[in-house]
Design an enzyme around this catalytic site. Structure first.
Site, PDB file in Angstrom:
ATOM      1  CD  GLU A  94      41.905  26.446  49.229  1.00 52.42           C
ATOM      2  OE1 GLU A  94      41.813  27.409  49.480  1.00 52.42           O
ATOM      3  OE2 GLU A  94      42.420  25.889  47.917  1.00 52.42           O
ATOM      4  N   GLY A 161      34.919  27.927  42.721  1.00 52.75           N
ATOM      5  CA  GLY A 161      33.800  27.360  41.939  1.00 52.75           C
ATOM      6  C   GLY A 161      32.939  28.820  41.549  1.00 52.75           C
ATOM      7  CD  GLU A 162      29.701  31.965  38.688  1.00 49.32           C
ATOM      8  OE1 GLU A 162      30.799  32.740  39.102  1.00 49.32           O
ATOM      9  OE2 GLU A 162      28.559  32.521  39.000  1.00 49.32           O
ATOM     10  CB  SER A 216      33.829  38.752  40.274  1.00 57.22           C
ATOM     11  OG  SER A 216      33.530  38.159  41.807  1.00 57.22           O
ATOM     12  CG  LEU A 217      32.610  45.376  37.019  1.00 54.01           C
ATOM     13  CD1 LEU A 217      31.702  44.431  35.927  1.00 54.01           C
ATOM     14  CD2 LEU A 217      31.900  46.552  37.204  1.00 54.01           C
ATOM     15  CG  ASN A 292      45.116  37.788  48.066  1.00 54.11           C
ATOM     16  OD1 ASN A 292      46.303  38.056  48.784  1.00 54.11           O
ATOM     17  ND2 ASN A 292      44.135  37.807  48.270  1.00 54.11           N
ATOM     18  CB  CYS A 335      39.188  31.247  46.631  1.00 56.67           C
ATOM     19  SG  CYS A 335      39.079  32.162  45.104  1.00 56.67           S
TER      20      CYS A 335
HETATM   21  N1  SAH Z   1      33.396  32.470  40.941  1.00 54.92           N
HETATM   22  C1  SAH Z   1      32.550  33.571  41.892  1.00 54.92           C
HETATM   23  C2  SAH Z   1      33.120  33.295  43.536  1.00 54.92           C
HETATM   24  C3  SAH Z   1      34.426  32.824  43.541  1.00 54.92           C
HETATM   25  S1  SAH Z   1      35.516  33.823  43.595  1.00 54.92           S
HETATM   26  C4  SAH Z   1      33.079  34.866  41.288  1.00 54.92           C
HETATM   27  O1  SAH Z   1      33.680  34.970  40.506  1.00 54.92           O
HETATM   28  O2  SAH Z   1      32.727  35.849  41.984  1.00 54.92           O
HETATM   29  C5  SAH Z   1      35.375  34.954  44.982  1.00 54.92           C
HETATM   30  C6  SAH Z   1      36.231  36.418  44.734  1.00 54.92           C
HETATM   31  O3  SAH Z   1      37.503  36.125  44.511  1.00 54.92           O
HETATM   32  C7  SAH Z   1      35.699  36.837  43.307  1.00 54.92           C
HETATM   33  O4  SAH Z   1      35.500  38.155  43.495  1.00 54.92           O
HETATM   34  C8  SAH Z   1      37.038  36.640  42.460  1.00 54.92           C
HETATM   35  O5  SAH Z   1      37.166  37.347  41.450  1.00 54.92           O
HETATM   36  C9  SAH Z   1      38.190  36.994  43.469  1.00 54.92           C
HETATM   37  N2  SAH Z   1      39.414  36.664  43.383  1.00 54.92           N
HETATM   38  C10 SAH Z   1      39.815  35.338  42.828  1.00 54.92           C
HETATM   39  N3  SAH Z   1      41.407  35.441  42.521  1.00 54.92           N
HETATM   40  C11 SAH Z   1      41.622  36.764  43.339  1.00 54.92           C
HETATM   41  C12 SAH Z   1      42.954  37.214  43.621  1.00 54.92           C
HETATM   42  N4  SAH Z   1      43.921  36.603  43.190  1.00 54.92           N
HETATM   43  N5  SAH Z   1      43.050  38.221  44.098  1.00 54.92           N
HETATM   44  C13 SAH Z   1      41.773  38.945  44.555  1.00 54.92           C
HETATM   45  N6  SAH Z   1      40.532  38.483  44.381  1.00 54.92           N
HETATM   46  C14 SAH Z   1      40.357  37.517  43.712  1.00 54.92           C
END
Ligand code: SAH
Length: 351
Positions: A94, A161-162, A216-217, A292, A335
């Site tokens: 995506e 992805g990470e 992403s804390l 979300n 995502c």
């Molecule tokens: N793996 C990386 C980048 C992808 S996720 C990371 O962890 O940062 C991108 C962002 O979306 C991250 O901050 C992740 O924690 C957040 N995210 C994933 N699912 C989510 C959800 N359901 N609601 C809000 N943020 C979400």
């Protein structure tokens, strides 16, 4: 790399030049080829000003990714565009194009699936399938711009992805997309988001890219963080904060903390106080995001009034806070959701 062939769009102009030189070609051919690649050519047959023999020789060892639109959704609320791209090997990722007052920003995927296992994230449900190559990430930006007609000025690596689990390809992608002869998108307009793979932080800092690092804390204490983010296990918040501080000192670039507000999990006054302490120590900006909702997960977003109170508690401690506007809420723009829903629907159709 797919079927043993290297994606030509993963090569920098100087690398392309070396490939063509090895093939005994004059220097101007590299410029012609790079121009086709940058314009989003979908196949070698389109490159009509290159000799047929050269095109055939290239096709023996190299391929071009030319993602196909499997699905496209446009938000009626805010114009956010979401693509599900079909890749050469049948996988899908995506990409989301978001429209802001300062210009258009694209959110790209860095892997097909993810192995980090965050409890709130749809991207990780099926695990990691494979890493994207640098050219495939570039193609997400290039083809989103081409297909949508929206000029892209900003990039966030926050899709599926990470990024730090695909380190070399991601760094190569950053160099490609930043290249003056290519899309020429400034590093300061790029954010890389990580769940906190601390072992990569000093290497990233050492590259001295001027991008923004987003961490992403989502929880300030180990108990909660390990529960919702398995990547915290064996690393820990203290180590993460040490690495964030070292990154900030080395690069001079302010880090931001992503913090998805989850009802009853990470939104207590004690957690606000601890988060404020961490943010103050490393000079981080905090982005609060209402969670979300993902169908497969029992986690719920914190109600707006408690998000406001959490924000106030941080601000009282002098922390810079933004409550993120949700874009594309009507099109599953968070995502992993579109890829997952499409895969589920295809499975249902087959059975
Ligand atoms: N793996 C990386 C980048 C992808 S996720 C990371 O962890 O940062 C991108 C962002 O979306 C991250 O901050 C992740 O924690 C957040 N995210 C994933 N699912 C989510 C959800 N359901 N609601 C809000 N943020 C979400």
């Amino acid at each position: 790399m797919q079927d043993g062939k290297i994606n030509l769009r993963s090569l920098l102009p100087e690398e392309l030049a070396a490939v063509l030189k090895d093939m005994g070609q004059p220097a101007f051919r590299a410029k012609q080829l790079f121009s086709w690649l940058s314009r989003g050519a979908a196949g070698f047959e389109e490159m009509t000003n290159l000799p047929k023999a050269l095109r055939e020789a290239l096709a023996e060892n190299y391929c071009l990714g030319a993602p196909k639109v499997l699905r496209k959704q446009v938000s009626a609320e805010d114009g956010t565009v979401k693509y599900l791209w079909g890749l050469r090997d049948g996988n899908a990722v995506e990409t989301v194009v978001m429209r802001y007052h300062y210009g258009n920003s694209v959110c790209i995927s860095t892997q097909v699936g993810c192995r980090q296992g965050c409890a709130f994230c749809a991207s990780t449900i099926g695990g990691l399938v494979r890493c994207l190559d640098a050219g495939e990430m570039l193609e997400e930006v290039m083809f989103s711009e081409k297909e949508s007609g929206l000029k892209i000025g900003h990039i966030v690596l926050m899709g599926i992805g990470e990024p730090l689990d695909n380190f070399e390809n991601v760094v190569k992608f950053l160099r490609l997309v930043n290249h003056p002869e290519g899309m020429n998108i400034g590093m300061r307009h790029i954010s890389l988001s990580t769940c906190g793979l601390t072992e990569r932080f000093s290497e990233l800092a050492g590259l001295n890219l001027q991008l923004t690092l987003s961490v992403s804390l989502h929880a300030p204490d180990d108990e909660t963080r390990t529960r919702i983010m398995p990547a915290n296990r064996g690393r820990g918040v203290a180590k993460l904060m040490d690495e964030c501080e070292a990154y900030f000192k080395k690069t001079g670039r302010r880090i931001s903390f992503e913090y998805a507000m989850i009802d009853g999990v990470n939104d207590s006054p004690e957690q606000a106080a601890l988060l404020a302490k961490h943010a103050a120590r490393v000079g981080a900006h905090v982005n609060l995001i209402p969670l979300n909702h993902v169908d497969e997960s029992p986690l719920r977003p914190t109600p707006p009034e408690r998000i406001a109170a959490f924000r106030k508690a941080l601000e009282r401690e002098g922390v810079n806070v933004t409550v993120r506007r949700r874009l594309g809420g009507d099109i599953d723009a968070s995502c992993g959701q579109l890829r997952k829903k499409t895969a589920d629907a295809m499975r249902r159709e087959r059975s």
